[in-house]
Design an enzyme around this catalytic site. Structure first.
Site, PDB file in Angstrom:
ATOM      1  N   ASN A 147       0.816  -1.223   0.000  1.00 33.18           N
ATOM      2  CA  ASN A 147       0.000   0.000   0.000  1.00 33.18           C
ATOM      3  C   ASN A 147       0.846   1.269   0.000  1.00 33.18           C
ATOM      4  OD1 ASN A 147       0.892  -0.087   2.603  1.00 33.18           O
ATOM      5  ND2 ASN A 147      -1.090  -0.512   3.536  1.00 33.18           N
ATOM      6  N   ARG A 285       3.047   7.355  11.517  1.00 37.25           N
ATOM      7  CA  ARG A 285       2.437   6.891  12.752  1.00 37.25           C
ATOM      8  C   ARG A 285       2.152   8.095  13.632  1.00 37.25           C
ATOM      9  NH1 ARG A 285       1.123   3.182  10.330  1.00 37.25           N
ATOM     10  NH2 ARG A 285       1.624   0.987  10.606  1.00 37.25           N
ATOM     11  N   GLN A 314      -5.381   3.689  18.299  1.00 37.94           N
ATOM     12  CA  GLN A 314      -6.387   3.479  17.254  1.00 37.94           C
ATOM     13  C   GLN A 314      -7.310   2.335  17.648  1.00 37.94           C
ATOM     14  OE1 GLN A 314      -3.847   5.145  13.468  1.00 37.94           O
ATOM     15  NE2 GLN A 314      -4.758   3.150  13.326  1.00 37.94           N
ATOM     16  N   HIS A 333      -7.676   6.015   9.838  1.00 33.94           N
ATOM     17  CA  HIS A 333      -6.503   5.380   9.216  1.00 33.94           C
ATOM     18  C   HIS A 333      -6.922   4.655   7.924  1.00 33.94           C
ATOM     19  CE1 HIS A 333      -2.543   3.041  10.123  1.00 33.94           C
ATOM     20  NE2 HIS A 333      -2.618   3.425   8.865  1.00 33.94           N
TER      21      HIS A 333
HETATM   22  P1  NDP Z   1      10.365   2.243   4.222  1.00 38.29           P
HETATM   23  O1  NDP Z   1      11.096   1.370   5.190  1.00 38.29           O
HETATM   24  O2  NDP Z   1      10.487   1.985   2.760  1.00 38.29           O
HETATM   25  O3  NDP Z   1      10.742   3.760   4.447  1.00 38.29           O
HETATM   26  C1  NDP Z   1      10.976   4.321   5.692  1.00 38.29           C
HETATM   27  C2  NDP Z   1      12.129   5.267   5.523  1.00 38.29           C
HETATM   28  O4  NDP Z   1      12.325   5.933   6.768  1.00 38.29           O
HETATM   29  C3  NDP Z   1      13.413   4.529   5.172  1.00 38.29           C
HETATM   30  O5  NDP Z   1      14.028   5.186   4.094  1.00 38.29           O
HETATM   31  C4  NDP Z   1      14.203   4.646   6.460  1.00 38.29           C
HETATM   32  O6  NDP Z   1      15.571   4.773   6.275  1.00 38.29           O
HETATM   33  C5  NDP Z   1      13.705   5.945   7.007  1.00 38.29           C
HETATM   34  N1  NDP Z   1      13.995   6.071   8.425  1.00 38.29           N
HETATM   35  C6  NDP Z   1      13.888   5.133   9.384  1.00 38.29           C
HETATM   36  N2  NDP Z   1      14.235   5.660  10.579  1.00 38.29           N
HETATM   37  C7  NDP Z   1      14.596   6.937  10.329  1.00 38.29           C
HETATM   38  C8  NDP Z   1      15.071   7.979  11.145  1.00 38.29           C
HETATM   39  N3  NDP Z   1      15.227   7.804  12.455  1.00 38.29           N
HETATM   40  N4  NDP Z   1      15.372   9.160  10.578  1.00 38.29           N
HETATM   41  C9  NDP Z   1      15.190   9.331   9.231  1.00 38.29           C
HETATM   42  N5  NDP Z   1      14.732   8.383   8.400  1.00 38.29           N
HETATM   43  C10 NDP Z   1      14.436   7.193   8.958  1.00 38.29           C
HETATM   44  O7  NDP Z   1       8.838   2.192   4.668  1.00 38.29           O
HETATM   45  P2  NDP Z   1       7.551   2.655   3.871  1.00 38.29           P
HETATM   46  O8  NDP Z   1       7.875   3.860   3.075  1.00 38.29           O
HETATM   47  O9  NDP Z   1       6.910   1.504   3.191  1.00 38.29           O
HETATM   48  O10 NDP Z   1       6.599   3.024   5.086  1.00 38.29           O
HETATM   49  C11 NDP Z   1       6.973   4.054   6.011  1.00 38.29           C
HETATM   50  C12 NDP Z   1       6.034   4.042   7.201  1.00 38.29           C
HETATM   51  O11 NDP Z   1       4.750   4.448   6.760  1.00 38.29           O
HETATM   52  C13 NDP Z   1       5.806   2.656   7.815  1.00 38.29           C
HETATM   53  O12 NDP Z   1       6.785   2.346   8.786  1.00 38.29           O
HETATM   54  C14 NDP Z   1       4.457   2.801   8.434  1.00 38.29           C
HETATM   55  O13 NDP Z   1       4.596   3.274   9.772  1.00 38.29           O
HETATM   56  C15 NDP Z   1       3.791   3.882   7.606  1.00 38.29           C
HETATM   57  N6  NDP Z   1       2.715   3.329   6.785  1.00 38.29           N
HETATM   58  C16 NDP Z   1       1.484   3.886   6.938  1.00 38.29           C
HETATM   59  C17 NDP Z   1       0.419   3.412   6.207  1.00 38.29           C
HETATM   60  C18 NDP Z   1      -0.913   4.049   6.320  1.00 38.29           C
HETATM   61  O14 NDP Z   1      -1.914   3.430   5.903  1.00 38.29           O
HETATM   62  N7  NDP Z   1      -1.019   5.253   6.830  1.00 38.29           N
HETATM   63  C19 NDP Z   1       0.560   2.261   5.303  1.00 38.29           C
HETATM   64  C20 NDP Z   1       1.941   1.825   5.133  1.00 38.29           C
HETATM   65  C21 NDP Z   1       2.955   2.326   5.895  1.00 38.29           C
HETATM   66  P3  NDP Z   1      16.540   3.633   5.794  1.00 38.29           P
HETATM   67  O15 NDP Z   1      15.695   2.536   5.252  1.00 38.29           O
HETATM   68  O16 NDP Z   1      17.301   4.354   4.755  1.00 38.29           O
HETATM   69  O17 NDP Z   1      17.255   3.231   6.982  1.00 38.29           O
END
Ligand code: NDP
Length: 386
Positions: A147, A285, A314, A333
């Protein structure tokens, strides 16, 4: 035979739909990084139907019961009297969606003596106490990428809704009015604004790609930099961390996971460093933002608007202050559970279950915790930066 608990959000108030707005979904071959969509051996549902609520059962119930498994589908997940707590002690599998999360706390995992796998029908497994799952050797898996584009689209929609102040304008029309002055008193163009993404992973990158044609100046911050080719093509300005990012922005979108590092990150102090009247869209989140600090910043005008679809807890209680704070564009959500997304993650959960029952390896990209440690996607996303 296994016992499987599926925790889903309640059915529509008027019952499961008997017809739908559209007849079919477009066929998508691959995700933007080349990853294939879920590849279960079969599915038992019509794509584009409501699968994420109790009666939809993720399209899994007939199949699981035909294999002789015991299946409990419920929306009852809170409190000692909940169906989840009652059924947990002998469950082998728990499936839950982040939209209606079955919070698998350390205490619940202690009670779940048979639990082998917790599957997130969606993305984001922070509702599971991951260190406790690691200690107990429980596998945690999610349907990576299912998603991500859904959330990116919702983000772009909410950025535009806030900056152009769409929601009050819509309300004026519904209320029978035509007051253009009131409608435009807070309405701006996005063009030319500085827009920054915190967490440029699957969703964050898709947001950057989608916003580039709006002729905005794009910024981002992440633990690792994007490839130079992407930075050049999208004309991205990189910032070391969120603190150095936000003073340069008119709009911040948040796409990092909820971890010990990101919890409560958007607090009074950080908000005071934003440009006056900035906008935040957070579909990552709710707990990444300090609930009351957001309300204060909107009331003082330091923030021009706040939107997203994630709350804590939630479902949000009826008196949650984000429901009534000024200039917000919150939804429940929903961003990652469009009918399109549901058919992808229902198929992904089926693929994970097929592997689990056959004892064959799960796709690496679906694994968060396995074998007593972070593994697969979890080793990258949830573990501390190496
Ligand atoms: P990804 O893992 O692809 O992306 C998350 C990014 O955040 C990565 O690039 C990661 O860095 C970066 N990151 C992690 N920790 C840090 C930090 N402390 N500082 C800066 N950057 C950080 O996940 P997605 O894009 O697929 O999803 C992201 C979030 O979105 C999920 O964890 C979830 O909580 C939320 N989500 C919400 C949904 C909704 O329906 N609202 C549905 C799907 C997801 P790196 O990997 O480079 O370490």
């Amino acid at each position: 035979m296994a016992k499987i608990i599926i925790v889903l959000y309640p059915d529509p108030v008027g019952g499961q739909p008997t017809s739908y707005a559209r007849d079919s979904l477009p066929v998508i071959e691959k995700y933007p990084n080349g990853q294939t969509l879920p590849t279960p051996k079969a599915t038992d549902f019509q794509p584009g139907t409501l699968l994420g609520s109790v009666s939809g059962g993720l399209g899994l119930v007939n199949w699981l019961e035909s294999l002789g498994h015991t299946v409990v589908v419920t929306d009852s997940k809170e409190g000692a009297d909940s169906v989840l707590d009652r059924e947990l002690p002998d469950a082998d599998v728990v499936i839950s969606q982040p939209f209606w999360p079955a919070y698998l706390t350390a205490e619940r995992l202690d009670a779940a003596k048979n639990l082998k796998i917790a599957i997130t029908a969606g993305i984001g497994s922070d509702h599971v106490d991951l260190p406790a799952a690691i200690d107990k050797g429980i596998t945690v898996a999610e349907v990576t990428y299912c998603n991500s584009i859904s959330v990116a689209e919702h983000t772009v929609m909410q950025v535009l809704a806030l900056v152009r102040d769409y929601i009050p304008q819509y309300k004026i029309v519904v209320d029978g009015g035509w007051n253009i002055a009131d409608s435009v008193a807070r309405s701006y163009d996005l063009e030319g604004m500085d827009v920054g993404v915190f967490g440029a992973g699957r969703i964050g990158s898709a947001v950057l790609e989608r916003l580039a044609p709006f002729d905005v100046k794009l910024h981002y911050s992440d633990r690792y930099r994007l490839p130079a080719e992407v930075e050049e093509r999208l004309k991205l300005t990189w910032h070391d961390d969120i603190r150095s990012l936000v003073p340069h922005l008119d709009v911040l979108t948040v796409h990092a996971p909820l971890t010990a590092e990101t919890q409560g990150l958007i607090d009074d102090e950080l908000l005071s460093t934003f440009r006056h009247g900035s906008y935040i869209v957070n579909p990552a989140r709710g707990a990444i933002a300090d609930r009351d600090a957001i309300v204060r910043a909107l009331e003082s005008g330091q923030l021009g608007g706040y939107a997203g679809d994630v709350w804590f807890p939630q479902p949000a209680p009826a008196d949650h202050p984000w429901r009534t704070m000024p200039h917000h564009g919150m939804t429940p959500h929903t961003s990652g559970t469009s009918l399109s997304a549901q058919s992808r993650y229902a198929a992904g959960v089926r693929e994970i279950l097929e592997n689990f029952f056959e004892g064959t390896p799960l796709r690496d990209e679906y694994i968060i915790v396995q074998g007593g440690g972070y593994a697969g996607t979890g080793a990258h996303s949830y573990a501390a930066k190496k």
